[in-house]
Write a protein that holds these residues in place. Structure first.
Motif, mmCIF file in Angstrom:
data_model
loop_
_atom_site.group_PDB
_atom_site.id
_atom_site.type_symbol
_atom_site.label_atom_id
_atom_site.label_comp_id
_atom_site.label_asym_id
_atom_site.label_seq_id
_atom_site.Cartn_x
_atom_site.Cartn_y
_atom_site.Cartn_z
ATOM 1 N N TYR A 1 31.351 42.634 45.543
ATOM 2 C CA TYR A 1 31.863 41.312 45.894
ATOM 3 C C TYR A 1 32.929 41.450 46.985
ATOM 4 C CZ TYR A 1 29.543 40.055 41.545
ATOM 5 O OH TYR A 1 28.606 39.868 40.563
ATOM 6 N N GLN B 1 29.148 36.332 36.799
ATOM 7 C CA GLN B 1 30.447 36.913 37.125
ATOM 8 C C GLN B 1 31.426 35.841 37.614
ATOM 9 O OE1 GLN B 1 31.368 40.410 36.802
ATOM 10 N NE2 GLN B 1 33.245 39.195 36.851
ATOM 11 N N TRP C 1 35.019 34.923 36.007
ATOM 12 C CA TRP C 1 36.252 34.938 36.784
ATOM 13 C C TRP C 1 36.972 33.586 36.729
ATOM 14 C CZ3 TRP C 1 33.856 37.835 41.529
ATOM 15 C CH2 TRP C 1 34.070 39.213 41.371
ATOM 16 N N ALA D 1 32.712 44.386 40.618
ATOM 17 C CA ALA D 1 33.442 43.304 39.957
ATOM 18 C C ALA D 1 34.655 43.827 39.192
ATOM 19 C CB ALA D 1 32.496 42.560 39.004
ATOM 20 N N GLN E 1 37.691 43.978 41.538
ATOM 21 C CA GLN E 1 38.232 42.691 41.976
ATOM 22 C C GLN E 1 38.923 41.988 40.806
ATOM 23 O OE1 GLN E 1 38.169 42.101 45.028
ATOM 24 N NE2 GLN E 1 36.294 42.918 45.967
#
Length: 621
Positions: A374, A431, A435, A597, A600
């Protein structure tokens, strides 16, 4: 005039093509049985007619002896068929002799000519016609009573030789017509009327055998033709293929041959070098540059062309030549399509490696080799991360990390991109939803849609299912499409994008400014975001024209109420120029590299504000 007559005659007459081996063997065995039976039968007939055993034996031997050459070691088709034909004709001569020139006995020649025609080769067929004339003329002159049974013929043997020859020739016309029709049956493509693969290979083999100089083959494959069939229907696809075949035929010389190999594949055999063939390929590209209009709608045709000549082949065989041209064509596709590529050594190894990679890619999803990384998208005015773009990565078990530019085109070409794209969409939406819950604010996600996904797959249902399964609000999903999807059928693309937008998702035009579309497309497309290609961003601040182009794109997007995202921002200078131009969002290594992921963390994302002076300018503009 003579040339035109010669061409017309050559078109009407059969070519004498090679029969498939099994067919030839079956016919040859039948001819041998007839020839052997005639040798025995004529020996018995001679005895019944009162001839001595020695005479009967010699006559039978005269008919059977040519058959010895059919069993010689290493004897080819030509020798074996000629020997069998000689036996057949010897039987006719012996029969006429035994019947003392009886007119009805001459009918046997008609039957033997028909049997020789089964070989569909000019050597035995020509032998049959020549022996009829020679026997009636030469032997009829030397031994008239052994050939003709009436006085007028015995006194004018050559006249009656021509009479008999004319009747044999007239009967032969029926054999020639059947022979010609038999050659055409199964050798022509029923849709376009072009030669098919079998006839192309035979023509190539014949040209290789007759020419001492180079012979070349072009292998042509229409780019993204399946999309036309799927979006417009097979009837439109067939009409497109017919028009394409006519344009290709108009680019070649009379000595060259065009064939349709099947589907959207064509080939041309050229009497000349690879350079000559490449010139033919360039003419084909030019002829197909103009769109084909079907049912009032224009279809843009692109074609990838591979060229190979006999000088670069390991052997002078038609199969090798066609295979090499096929390999070069695939390189043309992987190099960007709509171009001509000439075969060179090493392509075969590259093609094998490519095929292995495609095979490995088919199982990559199931074996967990694929991953989604990402990259953050930053709102330049506030300098905060508003979302991420999902980028596919492939960790091959033996090759290591395979670059997306290497495997994405392969997935697109093989069709594996549909399943892979569905998996990426599912992972990315899941995802983003996670998030958003963890950050306590909406986190947007952008996912790329390939042209094949857009037109081949039931993409609307796929997107709807991904949103439902993940719980991600549709407004937080942006689907990115490149300008390349617009070239084949704009209306079909617009219909699909509108259906997707009807779900509530946003549509982004990726790599804007580098593809095939014009700025006018923006007025027709149901788009929400324009992404400025990194090639323009890299030159910002260098004093070139890129600043003017980027400013124009931003201004156009603003007038159409579209959001703008600049890709590939890597330096503070680029960042500052985009701020002065009032670009709303950006991506690039300056703000963050693509990462898994787990790396991040949107909840604690680092802000990247503009320098104070640039921020003030951006707000004021």
């Amino acid at each position: 005039m003579f040339t035109a007559l010669h061409e017309r005659l050559a078109t009407a007459l059969p070519e004498g093509r090679h029969l498939p081996e099994e067919v030839w063997r079956r016919r040859h065995r039948a001819v041998l049985r007839v020839a052997g039976g005639q040798a025995v039968g004529l020996g018995v007939m001679a005895l019944l007619l009162g001839r001595s055993p020695l005479t009967a034996g010699l006559l039978a031997l005269a008919v059977a002896y040519p058959l010895v050459f059919t069993v010689l070691p290493g004897a080819g088709r030509g020798l074996r068929s000629a020997a069998a034909t000689a036996s057949l004709l010897a039987a006719s001569v012996v029969l006429v002799y035994l019947m003392e020139g009886l007119t009805e006995a001459h009918f046997h020649f008609f039957v033997m000519v028909g049997l020789a025609a089964l070989y569909q080769n000019w050597v035995p067929f020509g032998m049959a016609l020549a022996v009829v004339l020679a026997h009636h003329g030469v032997v009829g002159t030397l031994f008239p009573q052994a050939v003709f049974g009436h006085g007028s013929a015995q006194h004018s043997p050559w006249t009656w030789s021509l009479v008999h020859g004319a009747f044999v020739l007239a009967a032969s016309l029926a054999h020639l017509a059947a022979w010609r029709l038999n050659e055409q049956q199964g050798l022509r493509d029923p849709l376009t009327g072009l030669a098919n693969r079998t006839l192309l290979l035979e023509t190539t083999a014949r040209m290789l055998a007759r020419r001492s100089g180079p012979t070349s083959v072009l292998f042509l494959d229409l780019d993204d033709f399946k999309d036309v069939n799927d979006s417009r229907g097979h009837a439109v696809g067939d009409e497109l293929l017919t028009t394409v075949s006519q344009r290709i035929t108009g680019c070649v010389r009379s000595v060259d041959q065009v064939a349709r190999l099947g589907g959207d594949e064509f080939a041309v055999v050229v009497a000349g070098s690879a350079r000559t063939a490449a010139e033919v390929g360039e003419r084909v590209l030019g002829a197909l540059a103009d769109p084909v209009v079907v049912d009032g709608r224009a279809i843009h045709v692109r074609v990838s062309i591979g060229v190979a000549d006999s000088t670069s082949a390991g052997d002078r065989s038609a199969d090798t030549l066609l295979r090499n041209a096929d390999l070069a064509m695939y390189l043309a596709k992987s190099s960007g399509k709509n171009r001509v590529v000439v075969y060179a050594e090493g392509m075969e190894r590259a093609a094998q490696a490519k095929a292995e990679l495609i095979t490995d890619l088919d199982s990559a999803v199931a074996e967990g080799q694929l991953a989604v990384h990402y990259q953050p998208t930053v709102e330049l005015g506030e300098g905060v991360t508003t979302g991420y773009e999902a980028l596919l990565r492939w960790q091959h078990p033996t090759r290591g990390l395979v670059p997306p530019l290497e495997f994405i085109p392969l997935a697109e070409e093989s069709g594996a991109i549909v399943e892979i794209g569905r998996w990426v969409l599912t992972e990315a939406t899941r995802q983003a939803a996670q998030w958003s819950r963890e950050a306590g604010r909406p986190i947007d996600i952008a996912v790329n849609l390939s042209p094949r996904q857009l037109l081949d797959d039931d993409v609307v249902s796929t997107v709807r299912a991904a949103l439902a399964d993940s719980g991600l609000p549709a407004a937080q999903l942006t689907l990115e499409v490149t300008e390349g999807v617009l070239i084949d059928d704009v209306e079909a693309v617009v219909d699909v994008l509108r259906a997707l937008r009807g779900l509530g998702v946003r549509i982004a035009i990726d790599d804007f400014g580098t593809g095939y579309s014009s700025l006018s497309y923006l007025r027709r497309l149901p788009a929400d975001v324009v992404k400025i290609d990194r090639s323009f961003v890299q030159d910002l601040g260098s004093g070139g024209r890129s600043t003017t182009l980027v400013a124009s794109i931003i201004e156009l997007a603003r007038s159409l109420e579209l959001e703008v995202v600049a890709e590939g921002v890597e330096t503070e200078e680029q960042h500052a120029v985009l701020g002065r131009l009032a670009c709303s969002h950006a991506q690039g290594y300056l703000f963050g590299r693509p990462q898994p992921a787990a790396v991040q963390d949107p909840a604690t994302s680092v802000e990247v504000p503009l320098p104070r002076t640039e921020a003030l300018l951006a707000v004021r503009s």
